[in-house]
Design a protein around this motif. Sequence first.
Motif, PDB file in Angstrom:
ATOM      1  N   LYS A 199      -3.108   3.363   1.697  1.00 33.58           N
ATOM      2  CA  LYS A 199      -2.620   1.958   1.225  1.00 33.58           C
ATOM      3  C   LYS A 199      -2.611   1.124   2.582  1.00 33.58           C
ATOM      4  CE  LYS A 199       0.645  -0.997  -0.994  1.00 33.58           C
ATOM      5  NZ  LYS A 199       2.073  -1.092  -1.603  1.00 33.58           N
ATOM      6  N   LYS A 207       5.768   8.452   5.807  1.00 28.97           N
ATOM      7  CA  LYS A 207       6.816   8.769   4.829  1.00 28.97           C
ATOM      8  C   LYS A 207       7.483   7.374   4.369  1.00 28.97           C
ATOM      9  CE  LYS A 207       8.301  13.258   6.691  1.00 28.97           C
ATOM     10  NZ  LYS A 207       9.465  14.209   7.505  1.00 28.97           N
ATOM     11  N   ASN A 208       6.513   6.501   4.394  1.00 28.20           N
ATOM     12  CA  ASN A 208       6.655   5.112   3.634  1.00 28.20           C
ATOM     13  C   ASN A 208       7.789   4.309   4.418  1.00 28.20           C
ATOM     14  OD1 ASN A 208       6.362   3.270   1.781  1.00 28.20           O
ATOM     15  ND2 ASN A 208       8.210   3.649   0.325  1.00 28.20           N
ATOM     16  N   ARG A 239      -0.895  -1.535   4.821  1.00 27.02           N
ATOM     17  CA  ARG A 239      -0.057  -1.708   5.104  1.00 27.02           C
ATOM     18  C   ARG A 239       0.213  -3.040   5.958  1.00 27.02           C
ATOM     19  NH1 ARG A 239       3.963   1.985   3.540  1.00 27.02           N
ATOM     20  NH2 ARG A 239       5.602   0.369   4.106  1.00 27.02           N
ATOM     21  N   ASP A 244      -1.039   3.700   5.423  1.00 32.90           N
ATOM     22  CA  ASP A 244      -0.032   4.649   5.393  1.00 32.90           C
ATOM     23  C   ASP A 244      -0.563   6.055   5.020  1.00 32.90           C
ATOM     24  OD1 ASP A 244      -0.459   4.736   2.679  1.00 32.90           O
ATOM     25  OD2 ASP A 244       1.414   3.567   2.181  1.00 32.90           O
ATOM     26  N   ASP A 245       0.227   6.998   4.850  1.00 31.87           N
ATOM     27  CA  ASP A 245      -0.230   8.404   4.541  1.00 31.87           C
ATOM     28  C   ASP A 245      -0.655   8.454   3.178  1.00 31.87           C
ATOM     29  OD1 ASP A 245       2.199   8.010   3.368  1.00 31.87           O
ATOM     30  OD2 ASP A 245       3.164   9.654   4.850  1.00 31.87           O
ATOM     31  N   THR A 246      -0.787   7.472   2.314  1.00 29.72           N
ATOM     32  CA  THR A 246      -1.407   7.739   1.081  1.00 29.72           C
ATOM     33  C   THR A 246      -2.752   6.691   0.846  1.00 29.72           C
ATOM     34  OG1 THR A 246      -0.184   5.638   0.060  1.00 29.72           O
ATOM     35  CG2 THR A 246       1.048   7.459   0.254  1.00 29.72           C
ATOM     36  N   TYR A 283       4.113   3.970   9.527  1.00 33.04           N
ATOM     37  CA  TYR A 283       4.289   4.003   8.223  1.00 33.04           C
ATOM     38  C   TYR A 283       4.454   5.519   7.471  1.00 33.04           C
ATOM     39  CZ  TYR A 283       2.525  -0.728   8.512  1.00 33.04           C
ATOM     40  OH  TYR A 283       2.337  -2.080   8.780  1.00 33.04           O
ATOM     41  N   ASP A 296       9.434   1.715   7.034  1.00 33.51           N
ATOM     42  CA  ASP A 296       9.086   0.266   7.382  1.00 33.51           C
ATOM     43  C   ASP A 296       9.406  -0.211   8.625  1.00 33.51           C
ATOM     44  OD1 ASP A 296       9.070  -2.671   7.105  1.00 33.51           O
ATOM     45  OD2 ASP A 296      10.742  -2.914   5.747  1.00 33.51           O
TER      46      ASP A 296
END
Length: 283
Positions: free
Chosen positions: A169, A66-67, A171, A165-167, A64, A69
């Motif tokens: 969140k 850099k966002n 996923r 993910d890297d934030t 995941y 998919d």
Amino acid sequence: MRSLALAAVVVLFVLSPAGCKDQGKESAKRALEDVDALADQVAKDVAEVERGLPEGAKKMSAVYAKNADPHTDVPSVRQALLRSQREVPDLNIAKSTFFALVDDKGVAIRNNLEQDAMAGQDLFKLFPDLSKALAGSYVSTMGSFGGKTANGPDRDWVAAIPVVDDTGKVRGLFVTGWALRAYCNHLSAEWKRRQAELARASGDTGKLPVFYVGVFDKTGVYTASMTPAVNEKAMADVGLVDKTASGTFSGTMNLTDRDFGYAAKRTPKLGPDTGVVVLRSEL
């Protein structure tokens, strides 16, 4: 005539129940030792997954980055799954038959197997409790992928933990598990390994008993391959969930003119109202 009568009395004494061992009871006694050892093995196997899955999920978060998919790069998902299994010691030795990445809707994206029959399946529909892992914790549950074997329908134990993910969140979920019948093959092999160790330690090179192992829950008993259907049914008919409600339970039964002893014990790590049962008969 008197001598013949005396001989008859001697023969009756030799053949009387008091003069020979109750084979079923002896097998039941030994089955109690077996079921204790296998229940400990179940706890050990589940603990490997409990320890390893969080570490594996950390590695899976890379899909995941850099966002990204993962639905758009499924081959990379499989590579990440293989790497996570290989690089996490507990997962590398886990008894799992698959590892998979599942999205936040419960749909399987890819598993680690070369032939992926899981992709696209809604795991939340098959295993509703898995959705609880989205809240941020480890979850394990029972259900079924609908598999069938020569012994009959199968059942599956699965476990999941969130992948972020890297934030930070959530996923998706990192999921693993095993089919119960395949797992019973592992337990049977573990029992044979233990018997070999005991034999070497004692110097006893006698034959192994007839032995079968199964996992039970409220839906039935699921045994290792090569277990006769009549034996599995007999264990199911005992009502093991009720019989083990207050602790380990053992007994005897006669199947196909052979006396067996059996013992059953709950294994809460595998799930509520779930346990392991062994059936054995001395040769």
